[in-house]
Design an enzyme around this catalytic site. Structure first.
Site, mmCIF file in Angstrom:
data_model
loop_
_atom_site.group_PDB
_atom_site.id
_atom_site.type_symbol
_atom_site.label_atom_id
_atom_site.label_comp_id
_atom_site.label_asym_id
_atom_site.label_seq_id
_atom_site.Cartn_x
_atom_site.Cartn_y
_atom_site.Cartn_z
ATOM 1 N N GLY A 1 0.739 -1.197 0.102
ATOM 2 C CA GLY A 1 0.652 0.405 -0.108
ATOM 3 C C GLY A 1 0.665 2.054 -0.182
ATOM 4 O O GLY A 1 -0.023 2.533 -0.565
ATOM 5 N N GLU A 2 2.031 1.075 0.350
ATOM 6 C CA GLU A 2 3.131 2.374 0.160
ATOM 7 C C GLU A 2 3.366 3.060 -1.385
ATOM 8 O O GLU A 2 3.911 1.878 -2.005
ATOM 9 C CB GLU A 2 4.384 1.892 1.180
ATOM 10 C CG GLU A 2 5.243 3.080 1.306
ATOM 11 C CD GLU A 2 6.059 3.214 2.259
ATOM 12 O OE1 GLU A 2 7.245 3.442 1.745
ATOM 13 O OE2 GLU A 2 6.415 2.178 3.431
ATOM 14 N N ALA A 3 2.791 3.902 -1.677
ATOM 15 C CA ALA A 3 3.164 4.659 -2.637
ATOM 16 C C ALA A 3 4.744 4.498 -2.906
ATOM 17 O O ALA A 3 5.016 4.414 -4.368
ATOM 18 C CB ALA A 3 2.712 6.211 -2.533
ATOM 19 N N MET B 1 6.795 2.267 -2.825
ATOM 20 C CA MET B 1 7.520 1.100 -2.344
ATOM 21 C C MET B 1 6.730 0.453 -4.128
ATOM 22 O O MET B 1 7.303 0.061 -5.628
ATOM 23 C CB MET B 1 6.494 -0.044 -1.823
ATOM 24 C CG MET B 1 7.405 -0.018 -0.571
ATOM 25 S SD MET B 1 6.704 -1.307 1.194
ATOM 26 C CE MET B 1 7.851 -1.672 1.905
ATOM 27 N N ILE B 2 4.824 1.158 -3.965
ATOM 28 C CA ILE B 2 4.298 0.987 -5.459
ATOM 29 C C ILE B 2 5.223 1.627 -6.611
ATOM 30 O O ILE B 2 5.531 1.063 -7.695
ATOM 31 C CB ILE B 2 2.691 1.410 -5.372
ATOM 32 C CG1 ILE B 2 1.801 0.343 -4.460
ATOM 33 C CG2 ILE B 2 1.882 1.481 -6.713
ATOM 34 C CD1 ILE B 2 0.892 1.343 -4.184
#
Length: 288
Positions: free
Chosen positions: A206-208, A210-211
């Site tokens: 969910g972390e931006a 990481m995405i």
């Protein structure tokens, strides 16, 4: 040149907007309706790497030890029949055939099987520590795609944990992410189909940030698999991130106002010279 710099600034500004919206305004993307992966499911045949039936745990042991074990008194067959047998029982069954090397090989095999089980449990709790643990214990090797095969085929791994590892900024995780992505063939696929396929082996975190790391790797691999594409890796990166945002926007129950096709296309104006509007509209229709 000034125009090119302006377009680059526009693209980076768009990424910043995407980051902000996913991180603050929207819930963490579940991606369940994309459809991609069940959030907590273990690896199944949906993985792009996976054969119909995963090999046993000892398949992932280091090649050096596995070779020694499988060539002494057919211990592999014996272990697969009953891995709970003790060394004493094994000695009794093979009385008169034992020597120091066979006993040491068997003991080492049992140790690695035990360490592998511990490592998988640790991986599901703290993915990066689990990988470091398995490498330290000799259960995995970075060479010859050992870790990638483990992530793709080992039973009992949390798909959420795999996603956390692939999105990590740790140098080892970055190397694993690169090898993992390069191992997936995305040729002969439409962009959003390739994204679905790529994400089928893990759950996107969910972390931006990481995405963003994962989407960057995906975009580079898609570009490699589609050398005739007019879109640059930067444009594909923006498109991939926008697809994730659109999927969240279109399918998350907590979001009231849905993104329209016009909104989606407007968000991608910065790459319109490389990605035709008809392709943008087609992607919108397939995702929503």
């Amino acid at each position: 040149e000034d125009q090119s710099d302006s377009e680059d600034d526009h693209a980076h500004h768009h990424i910043d907007l995407v980051h902000h919206r996913i991180a603050s305004e929207q819930p963490s993307p579940t991606l369940s309706s994309f459809p991609i992966a069940d959030s907590e499911a273990s690896n199944t045949a949906r993985s792009p790497h996976l054969s119909p039936q995963s090999p046993p745990v000892n398949h992932y042991l280091s090649h050096r030890v596995q070779y020694r074990v499988t060539n002494v008194l057919d211990m592999e067959t014996w272990l697969n029949r009953d891995e709970t047998k003790t060394l004493d029982k094994w000695r009794l069954e093979n009385r008169g055939q034992l020597n120091k090397q066979t006993v040491e090989s068997h003991e080492e095999h049992l140790r690695l099987v035990s360490e592998m089980s511990k490592g998988i449990e640790l991986f599901n709790q703290k993915p990066l520590k689990g990988i470091y643990y398995l490498l330290e214990k000799g259960c995995l090797q970075m060479e010859n795609g050992g870790v990638v095969k483990f992530l793709s085929q080992a039973e009992g791994l949390s798909k959420s944990a795999i996603g956390q590892l692939l999105g990590s900024g740790d140098p080892l995780a970055a190397k694993i992410r690169e090898e993992y992505t390069k191992s997936i063939d995305l040729s002969s696929m439409l962009f959003d189909d390739a994204l679905r396929y790529f994400l089928s082996g893990f759950t996107l975190p969910g972390e931006a940030q990481m995405i963003d790391r994962i989407m960057e790797s995906f975009s580079k691999q898609y570009h490699v698999c589609h050398p005739d594409s007019q879109a640059s890796t930067d444009s594909l990166h923006i498109l991939a991130y926008s697809c994730i945002m659109l999927n969240t926007d279109a399918h998350h129950p907590q979001i009231k106002r849905r993104m329209t096709k016009k909104d989606f296309a407007k968000n991608l104006n910065c790459i319109s010279k490389e990605v035709p509007i008809k392709d943008v509209h087609a992607i919108y229709d397939r995702i929503t």
